[in-house]
Design a protein around this motif. Structure first.
Motif, mmCIF file in Angstrom:
data_model
loop_
_atom_site.group_PDB
_atom_site.id
_atom_site.type_symbol
_atom_site.label_atom_id
_atom_site.label_comp_id
_atom_site.label_asym_id
_atom_site.label_seq_id
_atom_site.Cartn_x
_atom_site.Cartn_y
_atom_site.Cartn_z
ATOM 1 N N VAL A 78 -4.079 65.790 69.276
ATOM 2 C CA VAL A 78 -3.762 64.405 68.931
ATOM 3 C C VAL A 78 -2.096 64.406 68.349
ATOM 4 N N ILE A 79 -1.423 63.320 69.185
ATOM 5 C CA ILE A 79 -0.158 63.334 69.002
ATOM 6 C C ILE A 79 0.348 61.867 68.442
ATOM 7 N N THR A 80 1.189 61.782 67.653
ATOM 8 C CA THR A 80 1.505 60.333 67.227
ATOM 9 C C THR A 80 3.047 60.145 67.364
ATOM 10 N N VAL A 81 3.358 58.901 67.961
ATOM 11 C CA VAL A 81 4.900 58.700 67.951
ATOM 12 C C VAL A 81 5.166 57.293 67.375
ATOM 13 N N SER A 131 4.172 63.462 64.448
ATOM 14 C CA SER A 131 2.973 64.339 64.202
ATOM 15 C C SER A 131 2.144 64.944 65.481
ATOM 16 N N MET A 132 1.481 66.124 65.207
ATOM 17 C CA MET A 132 0.885 66.784 66.025
ATOM 18 C C MET A 132 -0.053 67.603 65.436
ATOM 19 N N SER A 133 -1.305 67.406 66.141
ATOM 20 C CA SER A 133 -2.549 68.266 65.638
ATOM 21 C C SER A 133 -2.442 69.741 66.171
ATOM 22 N N GLY A 149 2.412 74.326 73.387
ATOM 23 C CA GLY A 149 3.427 75.381 72.963
ATOM 24 C C GLY A 149 4.481 74.968 72.062
ATOM 25 N N TRP A 150 4.197 73.792 71.537
ATOM 26 C CA TRP A 150 5.323 73.495 70.617
ATOM 27 C C TRP A 150 4.850 73.465 69.105
ATOM 28 N N SER A 151 5.509 73.757 68.139
ATOM 29 C CA SER A 151 5.076 73.624 67.000
ATOM 30 C C SER A 151 5.241 72.274 66.402
ATOM 31 N N GLU A 152 4.579 71.626 65.569
ATOM 32 C CA GLU A 152 4.911 70.388 64.889
ATOM 33 C C GLU A 152 6.242 70.152 64.275
ATOM 34 N N ASN A 153 6.791 71.163 63.534
ATOM 35 C CA ASN A 153 7.837 71.070 62.921
ATOM 36 C C ASN A 153 8.938 71.033 63.816
ATOM 37 N N THR A 154 8.775 71.905 65.292
ATOM 38 C CA THR A 154 10.086 71.705 66.175
ATOM 39 C C THR A 154 9.705 70.695 67.004
ATOM 40 N N ALA A 155 8.750 69.833 67.279
ATOM 41 C CA ALA A 155 8.456 68.913 67.990
ATOM 42 C C ALA A 155 8.914 67.385 67.153
ATOM 43 N N SER A 201 2.886 73.736 79.620
ATOM 44 C CA SER A 201 3.227 74.069 78.397
ATOM 45 C C SER A 201 4.672 74.684 78.083
ATOM 46 N N ARG A 202 5.026 74.930 77.012
ATOM 47 C CA ARG A 202 6.378 75.331 76.889
ATOM 48 C C ARG A 202 6.765 76.917 77.336
#
Length: 346
Positions: free
Chosen positions: A158-161, A169-171, A179-185, A230-231
């Motif tokens: 789940v990704i919100t924009v 946000s990212m689940s 392959g991305w952390s939420e904080n990085t994305a 993925s990353r």
């Protein structure tokens, strides 16, 4: 611990308030006011150490805190510890309103700040607002914890924009898939972190997000499922859907994208298709013709008549098919043909 008065009772169902005040006369006056307003005073303390000890045992709903206290800790430090350990709302009481004192008090995130002397109406209003605000904040936190647990427990990403298409946000499942952390994305354009193989001439992700931001609930409708890279270069097949995020005024504030890893399903489908092809290739054109007629309900005599062959020849073909497909009777032969789509059904 100093206790300035004996009457600490209020209604059993009333909110419990802890008084932290080093002036006995002020503490007793405040106690009387609180009881008069219908609250229950669960304890009093003249210094920070006693306040923390009483708080552990009485579990108050709110603390009335004098800033200037006797002992090694002042009211600001005590309030800071209460905030960190318990999250109980604190209302400061002070005869000081200078900027330095206010700035120190703000760091502890107090629910109120009363300048002595204060009127009973001000006291009542501050307490009621603080208790209500704390209850609402607890509900919000509980709801956030529930949502966080829900997002962690579902397998879909789940990704919100926001309205600008940047990630808000990212689940955990989405983090793992991409392959991305939420904080990085956070703050990146979705297209930057969600790389797809060009399996279609149409841009899948931008179309989904644009339609969702226009108020539509949409699914990924392409001839082939997109392949997410993925990353770290890992590839998975996905399907995706998007929907708008609305606020209480029904205004669109962003979009939510859900992605599902369908690689295992696709692999199973391909293996099933290969198995069907293998079974189909085991049969001769004449056997397929006869099998189709059997599946569509024709009898041995009817098949023999239509194909201008003898009934014994039809039975021989049928037995050969049963041997090839490893079934033991006619019902199993028909079920196998239907299940694996070996012949068209009219």
């Amino acid at each position: 611990m100093k206790s300035y008065f004996a009457n600490q009772k209020g209604s059993p169902d009333a909110s419990k308030i802890l008084i932290v005040e080093d002036e006995a006369i002020v503490a007793e006056s405040l106690n009387d006011q609180l009881i008069h307003l219908g609250y229950q005073v669960c304890g009093t303390a003249a210094n920070g150490e006693d306040a923390l000890r009483i708080m552990e045992n009485s579990n108050p709903d709110l603390v009335m805190m004098d800033i200037m206290l006797e002992g090694s800790m002042d009211g600001v430090e005590v309030a800071s510890r209460i905030h960190e350990k318990k999250g109980i709302p604190v209302i400061f009481l002070s005869a000081y309103s200078d900027n330095e004192t206010l700035q120190r008090a703000k760091v502890t995130e107090p629910f109120g700040y009363l300048i002595k002397p204060y009127k009973e109406r001000e006291l009542h209003t501050n307490i009621e607002v603080s208790l209500y605000r704390h209850r609402m904040e607890q509900r919000v936190k509980e709801h956030e914890r529930w949502l966080d647990l829900l997002l962690k427990s579902i397998s879909e990403g789940v990704i919100t924009v926001g309205l600008d298409g940047s990630v808000t946000s990212m689940s955990p499942a989405a983090e793992e898939m991409m392959g991305w952390s939420e904080n990085t994305a956070l703050g990146h354009e979705l297209q930057e972190i969600m790389q797809l193989e060009e399996a279609s001439k149409y841009p899948v992700v931008p179309d989904l997000i644009d339609q969702a931001l226009d108020g539509e609930n949409v699914e990924c409708l392409t001839d082939e499922d997109p392949v997410l890279i993925s990353r770290d270069g890992h590839r998975i097949m996905i399907d995706a859907a998007a929907a708008p995020i609305l606020n209480e005024q029904e205004e669109i504030t962003g979009a939510v994208l859900t992605i599902r890893n369908v690689s295992s399903r696709k692999k199973a489908e391909m293996e099933l298709a290969e198995a069907r092809n293998l079974l189909t290739n085991l049969l001769t054109p004449r056997e397929k013709e006869i099998l189709s007629m059997i599946v569509n309900g024709l009898t041995t005599k009817e098949i023999a008549y239509d194909l201008e062959i003898s009934p014994r020849t039809v039975e021989a073909h049928r037995q050969n098919m049963m041997n090839k497909l490893q079934v033991v009777d006619m019902p199993m032969l028909v079920r196998c043909a239907v299940t694996h789509r070996l012949v068209p059904i009219e």
